[in-house]
Motif scaffolding. Structure first.
Motif, mmCIF file in Angstrom:
data_model
loop_
_atom_site.group_PDB
_atom_site.id
_atom_site.type_symbol
_atom_site.label_atom_id
_atom_site.label_comp_id
_atom_site.label_asym_id
_atom_site.label_seq_id
_atom_site.Cartn_x
_atom_site.Cartn_y
_atom_site.Cartn_z
ATOM 1 N N THR A 97 -38.737 19.349 2.821
ATOM 2 C CA THR A 97 -38.158 18.025 2.584
ATOM 3 C C THR A 97 -38.395 17.691 1.108
ATOM 4 O O THR A 97 -39.067 18.428 0.396
ATOM 5 N N ALA A 98 -37.833 16.575 0.661
ATOM 6 C CA ALA A 98 -37.918 16.233 -0.759
ATOM 7 C C ALA A 98 -38.833 15.040 -0.990
ATOM 8 O O ALA A 98 -38.992 14.171 -0.135
ATOM 9 N N ILE A 99 -39.448 15.026 -2.167
ATOM 10 C CA ILE A 99 -40.143 13.827 -2.649
ATOM 11 C C ILE A 99 -39.396 13.356 -3.895
ATOM 12 O O ILE A 99 -38.837 14.167 -4.636
ATOM 13 N N TYR A 100 -39.366 12.041 -4.108
ATOM 14 C CA TYR A 100 -38.504 11.451 -5.140
ATOM 15 C C TYR A 100 -39.230 10.407 -5.966
ATOM 16 O O TYR A 100 -40.226 9.825 -5.532
ATOM 17 N N GLU A 101 -38.662 10.138 -7.155
ATOM 18 C CA GLU A 101 -38.943 8.901 -7.876
ATOM 19 C C GLU A 101 -37.615 8.411 -8.456
ATOM 20 O O GLU A 101 -36.815 9.213 -8.955
ATOM 21 N N ILE A 102 -37.367 7.127 -8.321
ATOM 22 C CA ILE A 102 -36.086 6.555 -8.758
ATOM 23 C C ILE A 102 -36.341 5.578 -9.901
ATOM 24 O O ILE A 102 -37.005 4.549 -9.720
ATOM 25 N N LEU A 103 -35.831 5.918 -11.079
ATOM 26 C CA LEU A 103 -35.955 5.060 -12.261
ATOM 27 C C LEU A 103 -34.651 4.292 -12.457
ATOM 28 O O LEU A 103 -33.616 4.870 -12.801
ATOM 29 N N LEU A 104 -34.705 2.995 -12.179
ATOM 30 C CA LEU A 104 -33.533 2.132 -12.367
ATOM 31 C C LEU A 104 -33.556 1.566 -13.777
ATOM 32 O O LEU A 104 -34.584 1.044 -14.231
ATOM 33 N N LEU A 105 -32.435 1.671 -14.476
ATOM 34 C CA LEU A 105 -32.375 1.134 -15.841
ATOM 35 C C LEU A 105 -32.077 -0.361 -15.789
ATOM 36 O O LEU A 105 -31.014 -0.772 -15.306
ATOM 37 N N GLY B 154 -20.321 4.211 -14.008
ATOM 38 C CA GLY B 154 -21.681 4.501 -14.469
ATOM 39 C C GLY B 154 -22.067 5.928 -14.107
ATOM 40 O O GLY B 154 -21.312 6.653 -13.464
ATOM 41 N N ILE B 155 -23.262 6.337 -14.563
ATOM 42 C CA ILE B 155 -23.754 7.692 -14.274
ATOM 43 C C ILE B 155 -25.082 7.622 -13.536
ATOM 44 O O ILE B 155 -25.959 6.820 -13.872
ATOM 45 N N ILE B 156 -25.212 8.478 -12.528
ATOM 46 C CA ILE B 156 -26.493 8.673 -11.847
ATOM 47 C C ILE B 156 -26.909 10.125 -12.075
ATOM 48 O O ILE B 156 -26.164 11.053 -11.732
ATOM 49 N N PHE B 157 -28.078 10.317 -12.688
ATOM 50 C CA PHE B 157 -28.597 11.657 -12.935
ATOM 51 C C PHE B 157 -29.689 11.996 -11.917
ATOM 52 O O PHE B 157 -30.567 11.175 -11.637
ATOM 53 N N VAL B 158 -29.631 13.219 -11.373
ATOM 54 C CA VAL B 158 -30.727 13.742 -10.554
ATOM 55 C C VAL B 158 -31.409 14.821 -11.384
ATOM 56 O O VAL B 158 -30.749 15.724 -11.910
ATOM 57 N N THR B 159 -32.732 14.708 -11.546
ATOM 58 C CA THR B 159 -33.452 15.635 -12.419
ATOM 59 C C THR B 159 -34.467 16.454 -11.641
ATOM 60 O O THR B 159 -34.933 16.060 -10.569
ATOM 61 N N ALA C 7 -38.280 11.518 -14.026
ATOM 62 C CA ALA C 7 -37.101 10.687 -14.264
ATOM 63 C C ALA C 7 -37.066 10.169 -15.702
ATOM 64 O O ALA C 7 -36.022 10.221 -16.369
ATOM 65 N N ALA C 8 -38.198 9.685 -16.209
ATOM 66 C CA ALA C 8 -38.229 9.101 -17.551
ATOM 67 C C ALA C 8 -37.886 10.131 -18.625
ATOM 68 O O ALA C 8 -37.280 9.809 -19.646
ATOM 69 N N SER C 9 -38.266 11.379 -18.398
ATOM 70 C CA SER C 9 -37.971 12.433 -19.371
ATOM 71 C C SER C 9 -36.473 12.695 -19.493
ATOM 72 O O SER C 9 -36.024 13.275 -20.488
ATOM 73 N N VAL D 24 -25.764 4.734 -18.114
ATOM 74 C CA VAL D 24 -26.634 5.315 -17.080
ATOM 75 C C VAL D 24 -27.166 4.226 -16.150
ATOM 76 O O VAL D 24 -27.733 3.231 -16.606
ATOM 77 N N LEU D 25 -26.960 4.421 -14.843
ATOM 78 C CA LEU D 25 -27.436 3.459 -13.848
ATOM 79 C C LEU D 25 -28.858 3.778 -13.403
ATOM 80 O O LEU D 25 -29.673 2.877 -13.222
ATOM 81 N N ALA D 26 -29.137 5.080 -13.172
ATOM 82 C CA ALA D 26 -30.458 5.472 -12.669
ATOM 83 C C ALA D 26 -30.698 6.949 -12.914
ATOM 84 O O ALA D 26 -29.758 7.735 -13.069
ATOM 85 N N LEU D 27 -31.968 7.314 -12.970
ATOM 86 C CA LEU D 27 -32.368 8.717 -13.009
ATOM 87 C C LEU D 27 -33.304 8.961 -11.831
ATOM 88 O O LEU D 27 -34.257 8.205 -11.616
ATOM 89 N N ILE D 28 -33.011 9.996 -11.061
ATOM 90 C CA ILE D 28 -33.782 10.300 -9.851
ATOM 91 C C ILE D 28 -34.417 11.671 -10.023
ATOM 92 O O ILE D 28 -33.714 12.673 -10.165
ATOM 93 N N ALA D 29 -35.754 11.715 -10.045
ATOM 94 C CA ALA D 29 -36.447 13.011 -10.116
ATOM 95 C C ALA D 29 -36.812 13.433 -8.701
ATOM 96 O O ALA D 29 -37.117 12.592 -7.852
ATOM 97 N N GLN D 30 -36.768 14.738 -8.435
ATOM 98 C CA GLN D 30 -37.137 15.201 -7.106
ATOM 99 C C GLN D 30 -37.763 16.586 -7.129
ATOM 100 O O GLN D 30 -37.603 17.358 -8.067
ATOM 101 N N ARG D 31 -38.513 16.864 -6.065
ATOM 102 C CA ARG D 31 -39.107 18.179 -5.813
ATOM 103 C C ARG D 31 -39.016 18.440 -4.310
ATOM 104 O O ARG D 31 -38.890 17.510 -3.519
#
Length: 569
Positions: free
Chosen positions: A505-513, A317-322, A422-424, A443-450
């Motif tokens: 440090t980072a803040i995240y959101e994890i979108l699981l498909l 599978g694929i994990i994307f970090v955005t 993540a949704a974008s 795609v397994l998940a998309l993880i957005a971070q800042r």
């Protein structure tokens, strides 16, 4: 034999019982035999701090001991006292009072040195004790970084020497001794490293050259002497030689790398030159060659850590970090790799550029000039029997399609996308031309971070003046009571250079498909609908994760609002 001042310190240490006579005599013997400063050896042996030594000398010799950083300094003195002179004798001119020049020194001066200073400057002098590190920093802020080196070069009229262009590790602290452009460049790099800078910006303008460091994500000006503009070409040539670039070419952008050693640590410098009407603008990124990446230290909650550990152990599978450039995506991917790098899996990466070297992982550098792009590299990597692959970035349809098809054939892939949330990431892949059914299948998940700045722990205080609107907003978005909310800020101190922040440090959101999300993807639903459903399914958004870190006292509301913009839940 000890000097008179060293003897005063020796007797004071015995009188105060701060060190045994046997150990003290041993240090004295070492100082005499090696011709090193007695004070320096006391500190080096770990017996006493510089502050304790200066307080003792202040008491015994009736010389004031001050905190130089909190002392008002007469900046008009820099025109009367040359940097070469102040730097040679290692003193900071503080003020002239009743015709007497007050100077800050890190150790009382002997009579001969005092006479030399009086003779050259024409003022009687009064000594004030201050820490050596503070003296060096204040000299730099008064006269500018490398001012002493520039002055020596101008006096001696030294030219840039011929150097070998073979890539090698340069121990730049040892090279920063003679007055030359080499020393000047090394001083800039060492100073940036000591201030925890990740990037150095050398920017030419019509009348000046500006030097800036990026520290904790924010550009800060470094004080430099005005003569620095006369050395831009020489500095550029030195950096090009270090990074094996063409020193004759000034019209086209160039990118290179150099390896240097600072404080016994090997660092990778990525050097980029960009032509402007006033000379070449240079950016140097400072990267440790090796860095320990722990998933647990990246800012994930315990719940998210459990989710991620399950994802990265999947067989395919694929994990994307955005996220945008500079949001720490690559660091997160390296942490994933480090977690599964047990020696039982074949791991290959293709990157542009390779930012950190990782043990037991095969890393490939993209070289577009010879046709080695992400797509071609991915195809070749398959023939090396990998279990896990990391693709630095999915930029186009060809790379995305190959990565997805490789994931479908039983490989785990980590990669990045440039999207706001993540949704974008889903709509970005569809816009590239990837069929929705391929996304849902791979795609397994998309993880957005800042990245957000962390409040300095040394000067952290509760912010009791925070507006009720901010508290109300946090309470509403986290669905908690305002009474549960405490907000903190950094007052500013020496540790954080009076910014109130120290590190990031980072803040995240994890979108699981899951099945419901996949149904929307197959319908080509907009990212707003996908995000809404993900939140209903329990996804914590970037903004909510940021607020959680605010009420834990990790960061401030300003930082969260700044990096999440106008995100609406």
């Amino acid at each position: 034999m000890l000097s008179k001042i060293d003897t005063v310190l020796y007797n004071a240490l015995l009188e105060k019982n701060l060190i045994t006579k046997e150990l003290l005599d041993s240090i004295v013997e070492n100082a005499i035999s090696t011709n090193q400063q007695f004070k320096f050896l006391l500190i080096e042996e770990g017996q006493l701090s510089e502050e304790t030594i200066l307080e003792l000398l202040s008491e015994k010799l009736s010389i004031p001991f001050i905190n130089l950083k909190q002392t008002q300094i007469d900046r008009a003195l820099i025109e009367k006292i040359p940097i070469k002179f102040a730097s040679y004798y290692k003193f900071v001119p503080v003020k002239i009072e009743n015709g007497v020049l007050n100077i800050a020194v890190s150790y009382p001066l002997n009579i001969t040195t005092q006479d030399e200073i009086r003779t050259h400057l024409g003022y009687p002098i009064k000594e004030i004790l201050a820490k050596e590190k503070d003296i060096i920093e204040i000299l730099k802020s008064l006269y500018g970084l490398g001012a002493d080196t520039i002055q020596e070069i101008l006096v001696s009229k030294k030219e840039l020497p011929e150097l070998e262009t073979v890539e090698k590790v340069e121990e730049i602290e040892k090279l920063a001794e003679g007055a030359s452009v080499i020393r000047l460049v090394n001083q800039i790099i060492i100073d940036a490293y000591n201030q925890r800078a990740t990037d150095i910006h050398i920017e030419p303008y019509r009348e000046e050259v500006r030097l800036r460091y990026r520290i904790d994500g924010v550009l800060q000006d470094a004080k430099t002497p005005p003569q620095l503009k006369n050395f831009l070409k020489a500095i550029t040539s030195r950096l090009k030689i270090m990074s094996n670039l063409n020193i004759v070419e000034h019209r086209l952008p160039q990118d290179g790398r150099a390896i240097v050693k600072i404080h016994d640590k090997t660092m990778n410098l990525r050097i980029s030159c960009l032509p402007t009407p006033f000379g070449e603008s240079i950016v140097i990124r400072i990267l440790p060659m090796q860095l320990l990446f722990n998933l647990e230290n990246l800012g994930f909650t315990q719940r998210d850590l459990e989710v991620l550990e399950d994802l990265i152990k999947r067989p395919h599978g694929i994990i994307f970090v955005t996220g945008p450039t500079g949001s720490g995506k690559t660091t997160t991917l390296y942490a994933f790799l480090n977690k599964i790098n047990t020696g039982k899996k074949k791991i290959i990466t293709i990157e542009d550029p390779i930012e950190y070297e990782m043990k037991n992982i095969t890393q490939v550098q993209v070289l577009p000039q010879i046709g080695l792009d992400f797509a071609r590299g991915l195809r070749s990597m398959l023939r090396h029997d990998p279990d896990v692959m990391m693709v630095g970035e999915v930029r186009d349809f060809e790379t995305a399609e190959i990565a997805i098809r490789i994931a479908l054939t039983g490989h785990l892939i980590f990669s990045t996308l440039h999207t706001n949330d993540a949704a974008s990431g889903v709509t970005r892949l569809i816009d590239m031309g990837i069929e929705p059914y391929l996304i849902t299948s791979s795609v397994l998940a998309l993880i957005a971070q800042r990245l957000v700045k962390v409040i300095c722990p040394k000067c952290k205080k509760e912010n009791k003046d925070i507006s009720s609107e901010i508290k109300s907003l946090i309470a509403k978005e986290l669905k908690i009571s305002e009474l549960e909310i405490k907000i903190y800020f950094g007052k500013g101190c020496e540790k954080c250079n009076f910014t109130g922040y120290y590190e990031r440090t980072a803040i995240y959101e994890i979108l699981l498909l899951n099945e419901k999300i996949n149904e929307l993807i197959l319908k080509r639903a907009p990212s707003s609908e996908i995000k809404k459903l993900a939140i209903e399914n329990g996804m914590v958004t970037l903004r909510q994760n940021g607020w959680q870190k605010v009420i834990k006292g990790i960061t401030t509301p300003d930082e969260v609002i700044n990096v999440t913009g106008g995100e609406i839940l």
